[in-house]
Design an enzyme around this catalytic site. Sequence first.
Site: not given
Ligand code: NAP
Ligand code: HSE
Length: 429
Positions: A14, A136, A187, A190, A201, A205, A302
């Site tokens: 994100v 959304i 992808g 996880e 999760d 929500k 995403g």
């Molecule tokens: P992610 O891909 O795992 O990215 C996490 C980022 O945080 C990485 O850049 C990582 O650094 C950094 N990080 C983690 N621990 C750290 C620490 N201790 N100190 C400094 N940096 C740190 O996660 P994501 O999927 O983007 O999700 C981020 C948030 O958005 C979460 O709360 C998730 O629930 C929420 N979210 C995600 C989605 C989705 O579709 N992915 C959708 C809705 C909400 P490095 O890159 O250097 O490892």
């Molecule tokens: N892992 C969640 C999902 C996305 O599959 O809907 C982040 O909220």
Amino acid sequence: MRDIGVGLLGLGVVGSEVAHVLLDRAERLSEQVGASVALRRVLVRDPNKPRPHPFPQELLTTNPDDIFDDPSTDIVIELVGGEQPALDFMRRAISANKHVVTANKEVIAKNGYRLLSLAAQHSVDLRYEASVCSGIPVLSPLQQDLAANEISTIRAIVNGTTNFILTKMAKEDLPYEDALRLAQELGYAEPDPANDVEGIDALYKLAILASLGFHTPVRPSDVYREGITSLDPKDFTYAHELGYAVKLLAIARQRGDALEARVHPALTPLDNQLATVDGVFNAVQIEGDLVGTLVFYGRGAGGGPTSSTVVADVLTVARHIAMGGIIRPRMELNRRIPVMPMADIMTRYYFRLSVADQPGVLAQIGRVLGEHEVSISAVIQKELDPEAQTAQVVILTHPSREHSVQSAVAELEALPLINRVSALIRVEH
Ligand code: NAP
Ligand code: HSE
């Protein structure tokens, strides 16, 4: 033009998209706000990691103080994920009088109320629209546009990964393990998919949706949870014959003076819009006494969809700053509605039993259910395994009490002619 500084924590799925939008559309976004919105620093763990978009290396830091101690940073976007250190990061940002935008459902579900109180003390904003259903917009409509309504039910598909797996099981007859593997290859899931497939999760929500919708604190520990790991494709076929799809539903409903709050697989009538939500899409169905039924539908996961919502929250905060407005973030939890114990829930149930194909089996099943006041609405006997001399019996009940159904299942499983109760799925009407 005033300069509004933004610090970003996390440059993952994100964070990378959010940074890309802020950098790539800086001019247009600044025009919209009436102030220049500038990304100043980005916190990561590993500055040498390849990123999906070209990124100015000099903005990266591994020291959070570079963001919290920078007086020119007005807004901190938290996209690190998980409970810690994300919670501490948000507390530090708020305590340094910085506005916070986050997509972190775990922190908001567990600590949202306390964080919002802290933010109010510091006269800064805390926005978290992307924490539920990412792309959304649903929390804002629930708090603002629907404020005049008494909400009776929130029924939702809030996890894209599990909805993708269930769609594959239903439409392509894939076993759970194969559908999960496909979700991982694409992808969506996880490498450790527990948070999604065990319903954790979705539970976070739902806790957020229910708290805002019913104006009462609903803690994650109040929500009943069952995941999708034990579902069998057979039940998707039988459910379809009976007029239902199988979905992982998050349900919050006012029942008299109490609230139901539960996440579990549910038979969903095919003529309900939720039954048609397939793949990684999400939908939230809200019933209000004035507005009737509304459905919010779209991409719930995403980088792209989540960045859309996160950047919108940043722009809202930036506009307030640019206009010099006073910010008083609030979660209006002015009611105290207890969450019902799961044992007291009344709903319909779908059973599948593996039984010996002998006379008197159905009579025994009927007797046990009857003794527990579980009334049958339909029975179908499915395929016979001639070698094992077993058959599958599918039963649909009238609304029954969870406690009675669970007691009946325990008794049925102890009967010699019943091999096992292979499926027990609640029906949502
Ligand atoms: P992610 O891909 O795992 O990215 C996490 C980022 O945080 C990485 O850049 C990582 O650094 C950094 N990080 C983690 N621990 C750290 C620490 N201790 N100190 C400094 N940096 C740190 O996660 P994501 O999927 O983007 O999700 C981020 C948030 O958005 C979460 O709360 C998730 O629930 C929420 N979210 C995600 C989605 C989705 O579709 N992915 C959708 C809705 C909400 P490095 O890159 O250097 O490892
Ligand atoms: N892992 C969640 C999902 C996305 O599959 O809907 C982040 O909220």
